[in-house]
Design an enzyme around this catalytic site. Structure first.
Site, PDB file in Angstrom:
ATOM      1  N   GLY A 389       0.746  -0.980   0.053  1.00  0.00           N
ATOM      2  CA  GLY A 389       0.349   0.332   0.327  1.00  0.00           C
ATOM      3  C   GLY A 389       1.043   1.423   0.114  1.00  0.00           C
ATOM      4  O   GLY A 389       1.898   1.293   0.853  1.00  0.00           O
ATOM      5  N   ALA A 394       2.150   7.176   3.845  1.00  0.00           N
ATOM      6  CA  ALA A 394       3.032   5.958   4.826  1.00  0.00           C
ATOM      7  C   ALA A 394       2.983   4.711   3.606  1.00  0.00           C
ATOM      8  O   ALA A 394       2.122   5.254   2.546  1.00  0.00           O
ATOM      9  CB  ALA A 394       2.096   5.333   5.343  1.00  0.00           C
ATOM     10  N   VAL A 396       3.064   0.933   2.961  1.00  0.00           N
ATOM     11  CA  VAL A 396       2.758  -0.513   4.020  1.00  0.00           C
ATOM     12  C   VAL A 396       3.125  -1.522   3.281  1.00  0.00           C
ATOM     13  O   VAL A 396       2.876  -1.976   2.244  1.00  0.00           O
ATOM     14  CB  VAL A 396       0.523  -0.212   4.154  1.00  0.00           C
ATOM     15  CG1 VAL A 396       1.038  -1.629   5.176  1.00  0.00           C
ATOM     16  CG2 VAL A 396       0.399   0.695   4.507  1.00  0.00           C
ATOM     17  N   LYS A 411       3.401  -0.510   8.551  1.00  0.00           N
ATOM     18  CA  LYS A 411       3.148   0.637   8.367  1.00  0.00           C
ATOM     19  C   LYS A 411       4.302   1.823   8.322  1.00  0.00           C
ATOM     20  O   LYS A 411       4.853   1.990   9.286  1.00  0.00           O
ATOM     21  CB  LYS A 411       1.673   1.380   8.694  1.00  0.00           C
ATOM     22  CG  LYS A 411       1.422   2.522   8.154  1.00  0.00           C
ATOM     23  CD  LYS A 411      -0.108   3.061   8.560  1.00  0.00           C
ATOM     24  CE  LYS A 411      -0.679   4.861   8.473  1.00  0.00           C
ATOM     25  NZ  LYS A 411      -1.839   4.189   8.269  1.00  0.00           N
ATOM     26  N   ASP A 503     -12.370   9.878   7.567  1.00  0.00           N
ATOM     27  CA  ASP A 503     -11.791   9.845   5.953  1.00  0.00           C
ATOM     28  C   ASP A 503     -11.849   8.627   5.941  1.00  0.00           C
ATOM     29  O   ASP A 503     -11.403   7.490   4.962  1.00  0.00           O
ATOM     30  CB  ASP A 503     -10.019   9.185   6.384  1.00  0.00           C
ATOM     31  CG  ASP A 503      -9.477  10.118   4.578  1.00  0.00           C
ATOM     32  OD1 ASP A 503     -10.142  10.842   3.879  1.00  0.00           O
ATOM     33  OD2 ASP A 503      -8.525   9.957   4.874  1.00  0.00           O
TER      34      ASP A 503
HETATM   35  N1  LIG Z   1      -3.031  -3.655   7.156  1.00  0.00           N
HETATM   36  C1  LIG Z   1      -3.598  -3.682   5.926  1.00  0.00           C
HETATM   37  N2  LIG Z   1      -3.410  -4.464   5.258  1.00  0.00           N
HETATM   38  C2  LIG Z   1      -2.950  -4.679   4.189  1.00  0.00           C
HETATM   39  N3  LIG Z   1      -2.931  -3.506   3.747  1.00  0.00           N
HETATM   40  C3  LIG Z   1      -2.727  -2.108   4.233  1.00  0.00           C
HETATM   41  C4  LIG Z   1      -3.279  -2.512   5.604  1.00  0.00           C
HETATM   42  N4  LIG Z   1      -3.545  -0.942   5.569  1.00  0.00           N
HETATM   43  C5  LIG Z   1      -2.873   0.258   5.057  1.00  0.00           C
HETATM   44  N5  LIG Z   1      -2.756  -1.186   3.636  1.00  0.00           N
HETATM   45  C6  LIG Z   1      -3.051  -0.136   2.421  1.00  0.00           C
HETATM   46  O1  LIG Z   1      -1.575   0.075   2.798  1.00  0.00           O
HETATM   47  C7  LIG Z   1      -2.767   1.632   2.189  1.00  0.00           C
HETATM   48  C8  LIG Z   1      -2.056   3.116   2.254  1.00  0.00           C
HETATM   49  O2  LIG Z   1      -2.387   2.194   3.439  1.00  0.00           O
HETATM   50  P1  LIG Z   1      -3.076   4.037   4.298  1.00  0.00           P
HETATM   51  O3  LIG Z   1      -4.600   4.210   4.167  1.00  0.00           O
HETATM   52  O4  LIG Z   1      -3.184   3.763   5.772  1.00  0.00           O
HETATM   53  O5  LIG Z   1      -1.541   5.021   4.508  1.00  0.00           O
HETATM   54  P2  LIG Z   1      -2.169   6.585   4.692  1.00  0.00           P
HETATM   55  O6  LIG Z   1      -1.203   7.117   4.430  1.00  0.00           O
HETATM   56  O7  LIG Z   1      -2.265   6.984   6.187  1.00  0.00           O
HETATM   57  O8  LIG Z   1      -3.699   7.354   3.765  1.00  0.00           O
HETATM   58  P3  LIG Z   1      -4.124   8.257   3.001  1.00  0.00           P
HETATM   59  O9  LIG Z   1      -3.484   8.436   1.933  1.00  0.00           O
HETATM   60  O10 LIG Z   1      -5.598   8.063   3.041  1.00  0.00           O
HETATM   61  O11 LIG Z   1      -3.589   9.453   4.514  1.00  0.00           O
HETATM   62  C9  LIG Z   1      -3.774   1.797   1.730  1.00  0.00           C
HETATM   63  O12 LIG Z   1      -5.434   1.785   1.017  1.00  0.00           O
HETATM   64  C10 LIG Z   1      -4.775  -0.323   2.026  1.00  0.00           C
HETATM   65  O13 LIG Z   1      -4.189  -0.018   0.234  1.00  0.00           O
END
Ligand SMILES: Nc1ncnc2c1ncn2[C@@H]1O[C@H](COP(=O)(O)OP(=O)(O)OP(=O)(O)O)[C@@H](O)[C@H]1O
Length: 703
Positions: A389, A394, A396, A411, A503
């Site tokens: 991700g 972040a 992931v 993450k 969100d």
């Molecule tokens: N626990 C998990 N298991 C599998 N995939 C995950 C998990 N957590 C996040 N992901 C994947 O990673 C992507 C990014 O994670 P997340 O949304 O937490 O990041 P962020 O940078 O905080 O997001 P945003 O762009 O909303 O700020 C998610 O859209 C998802 O596809």
């Protein structure tokens, strides 16, 4: 050399890094002397710097010292220095500095300097620079000019160097060093034309009308207009709009999103001040802004023209290359910049992955490889398998936790992205630690290491709802009802805990198969979540444009009902493959999108909605309701007939729902083709969601 000086030299040279050296110098009433410009110069035997500069911007207390005391050396510096610690390099410099002063003290005991302040010709923002002119050392204008050139000029300011010095009123040009008077101010200029202004009233850029490249041309009118005050600035053209600011500098550059609306754009001044705070240029305040088309921003209205991506500068020079967005920057810049343009948008379609709008969590670009490299303490615990991700802040990874031989999601919020957002990340961690629910992704552990944050999460293997939708186009009602039930369960739990997610969107709903082989969802990404305090409404503007509730945009204050609005939008999207609110590319798309959201004006166009039950349309209307009081809660969703019956309601209920929906949406154009619908609604993708890549467009058939 006096004994005290020798002992000082020895003490200082053995000391580590200073913490209070500067303070102790101030306490001793010695004017704050900048380190001699060159240590070598001192070591070569030129024991005294020609003059030392006093940068007014370094602090008022220093200025006070400077004005109240003549330049003289006392043994107190020496004693204070002995209590300091310094790094090896700094210690050497301090020693040289001290040596210099001691020798001065030994030789002549009293050094009288004229305290002079220099301004830059025509620069109303420059607070001036104090200079201690010791006429016994600086005997001609040439060394003085050299010092001033070094201290006051760069590639953008006084670019031709200082050639003329005027008295503060411009009445006299200084040609001889003896003309300088103690405690007087002078103006340095590249040209022989003196610009008359009140130099003593220097201030940070007020940003009302002019910026540097047109600075001189507009200065006079700017100053005159400034005095009219903020109230006179026109704002009738202001509408909700997200702008993207790219910080100039080495690519990939920091990209910041900023929401403009009636509250955040009351004046040009206010916008520039806010942008200065969030963009954080190395050179301080933003002094120049250019739209990506090359047009310079000179007024508030310029933020509301065709450009919505801007490059920010302090005193740096502009370069044509700044206007090219590199690929690493693209993910935070609206799709039409730096990506291939879509040729046609005649059909409504699913947006690109939607980026959260988080004024206070705007991210920067961190290459994957950089974040992938775990710190040694975590490398012992995890084997990184693959990137799964890529969010706004972040990355992931799927990892193997070696302790349990189990797969987890790790993450990683890299330091570059976490910088300045620590409090928010800590709030995310605090909330994640508190909660535990079958419909929410569980966090097991977390590690803040060297400014970066690492979270070990439950691994959800089947991707997110957004990717799933991209593959299947639309989801049939039975499946949709199960999915929305999962979301409602997660929200009911969160809302009972007084937590608002803020969100909720397909990108943050992770897919897994339940024990019956049915697809289920778990809610993830608590980066914007917050805890409600009593009944105090929330006011921070955040969310994702396609899913954001009207009360967030209109800034009336909001609560947990913003999450159920987003649930309604998701339900609409998964059933037909496009969102209820979209605006037309080429127009001012965000304004149109936000206007539609604010009015709650949507319909169920044919043929996409043909064959979709009235029961689910009714549920959507109950969720996508502008008044939060009237809007369904998560509990209401779980009690809804369509949800309880997994999308297959009794005919009686369906008939009732049809009647209710048709009375709510009286002008629904059921006969429209997609194209006609599109044209009549004048809608298209919003700025954040518009597709720049064909592969993101749903390949749907409407048969
Ligand atoms: N626990 C998990 N298991 C599998 N995939 C995950 C998990 N957590 C996040 N992901 C994947 O990673 C992507 C990014 O994670 P997340 O949304 O937490 O990041 P962020 O940078 O905080 O997001 P945003 O762009 O909303 O700020 C998610 O859209 C998802 O596809």
């Amino acid at each position: 050399m006096p004994a005290t000086c020798r002992s000082t030299t020895r003490n200082c040279s053995t000391l580590p890094r200073p913490t209070s050296k500067r303070i102790s110098m101030k306490k001793s009433n010695i004017p704050y002397l900048k380190r001699p410009t060159s240590v070598r110069q001192l070591e070569d035997g030129d024991s005294t710097p020609r003059a030392s500069t006093f940068d007014v911007s370094e602090g008022t207390s220093r200025q006070a010292d400077l004005r109240s005391e003549p330049v003289s050396m006392t043994s107190s510096i020496v004693e204070n220095c002995g209590s300091e610690s310094a790094s090896p390099t700094e210690a050497r410099d301090i020693v040289s500095d001290m040596n210099t002063r001691c020798r001065i003290g030994a030789k002549s005991t009293v050094l009288k300097a004229k305290r002079i302040r220099f301004y830059r010709n025509g620069d109303q923002y420059y607070k001036g620079m104090w200079y201690a002119l010791r006429c016994d050392r600086v005997k001609t204008m040439q060394p003085l000019m050299e010092d001033l050139n070094k201290a006051m000029c760069d590639s953008t300011i006084l670019t031709h160097g200082i050639r003329h010095i005027f008295t503060i009123d411009g009445s006299t040009r200084i040609t001889d060093i003896d003309q300088f008077e103690d405690n007087c101010s002078y103006v340095c200029s590249s040209t022989d034309t003196f610009k008359n202004m009140d130099y003593a009233k220097a201030q940070e850029p007020s940003w009302r009308f002019t910026l540097t490249s047109t600075f001189n041309r507009y200065r006079d009118s700017s100053m005159a207009l400034n005095s009219l005050g903020q109230a006179n600035e026109r704002t009738d053209f202001v509408f909700p709009r997200i702008i993207t600011i790219i910080r100039n500098g080495v690519k990939p550059r920091r990209v910041v999103r900023h929401l403009l609306n009636k509250k955040t754009a009351r004046s040009f001044d206010q916008v520039l001040t806010d942008l200065t705070d969030s963009v954080k240029l190395d050179s301080g305040a933003i002094r120049k802004l250019f739209g990506i088309s090359g047009r310079q921003v000179l007024s508030l209205e310029d933020f509301f023209r065709e450009d919505d991506v801007f490059i920010a500068y302090g005193n740096e020079r502009t370069a044509a290359d700044d206007f090219l967005v590199v690929s690493e920057e693209c993910k935070r810049v609206p799709a039409r910049y730096g990506r291939k343009q879509r040729k046609s948008f005649q059909q409504r379609h699913m947006p690109l992955r939607n980026e959260s709008l988080r004024l206070d969590r705007s991210g920067s670009v961190v290459p994957d490889e950089q974040a992938r490299h775990l710190p040694p303490s975590l490398e012992e615990l995890f084997d990184v398998e693959r990137l799964i991700g890529d969010g706004n802040t972040a990355l992931v990874y799927e990892v193997i936790d070696k302790r349990f031989n189990d797969r987890r999601a790790l993450k990683v919020i890299a330091r570059e992205n976490a910088y300045g957002k620590e409090a928010l990340i800590e709030s995310e961690l605090r909330i994640l630690q508190k909660i535990s629910n079958d419909f929410i992704v569980q966090m097991f552990e977390y590690w803040p290491i060297n400014g970066s944050f690492y979270m070990s999460l439950e691994l959800i293997r089947d991707g997110d709802l957004f990717e799933h939708l991209r593959q299947v186009g639309r989801i049939e009602e039975r499946q949709a009802a199960r999915m929305i039930a999962c979301v409602a369960e997660a929200l009911r739990y969160l809302h009972e805990c007084r937590i608002v997610h803020r969100d909720v969107k397909p990108e943050n709903l992770l897919l897994l198969q339940d024990e019956h082989g049915e697809l289920a969802l778990k809610l993830a990404d608590f980066g914007l979540a917050c805890e409600l305090q009593d009944d105090t409404p929330l006011t921070a503007i955040c969310g994702t444009p396609t899913y954001v509730a009207p009360e967030v945009l209109t800034e009336r204050g909001y609560n947990e009902k913003v999450d159920t609005w987003a649930t309604g939008i998701i339900l609409y999207v998964i059933l037909c493959g496009f969102p209820p609110f979209q605006s037309m590319e080429g127009e001012n798309s965000q304004a149109e999108l936000f206007r539609q959201i604010a009015t709650g004006d949507f319909s169920f166009p044919s043929p996409a909605w043909d064959g979709v039950s009235w029961a689910v349309r009714h549920l959507i209307i109950c969720l996508v309701t502008v008044d939060p009081e009237e809007r369904f809660s998560a509990q209401n969703v779980l009690e809804n007939e369509w949800i309880k019956q997994f999308g297959e309601v009794e005919q009686e209920y369906e008939t009732w729902a049809q009647f209710t929906v048709q009375s709510h949406v009286p002008n629904e154009d059921v006969e429209e083709t997609d194209y006609e619908y599109f044209m009549s609604r004048r809608t298209s993708m919003d700025e954040l969601s518009e597709s720049g890549r064909e592969e993101f467009v749903f390949q749907r058939s409407y048969s």
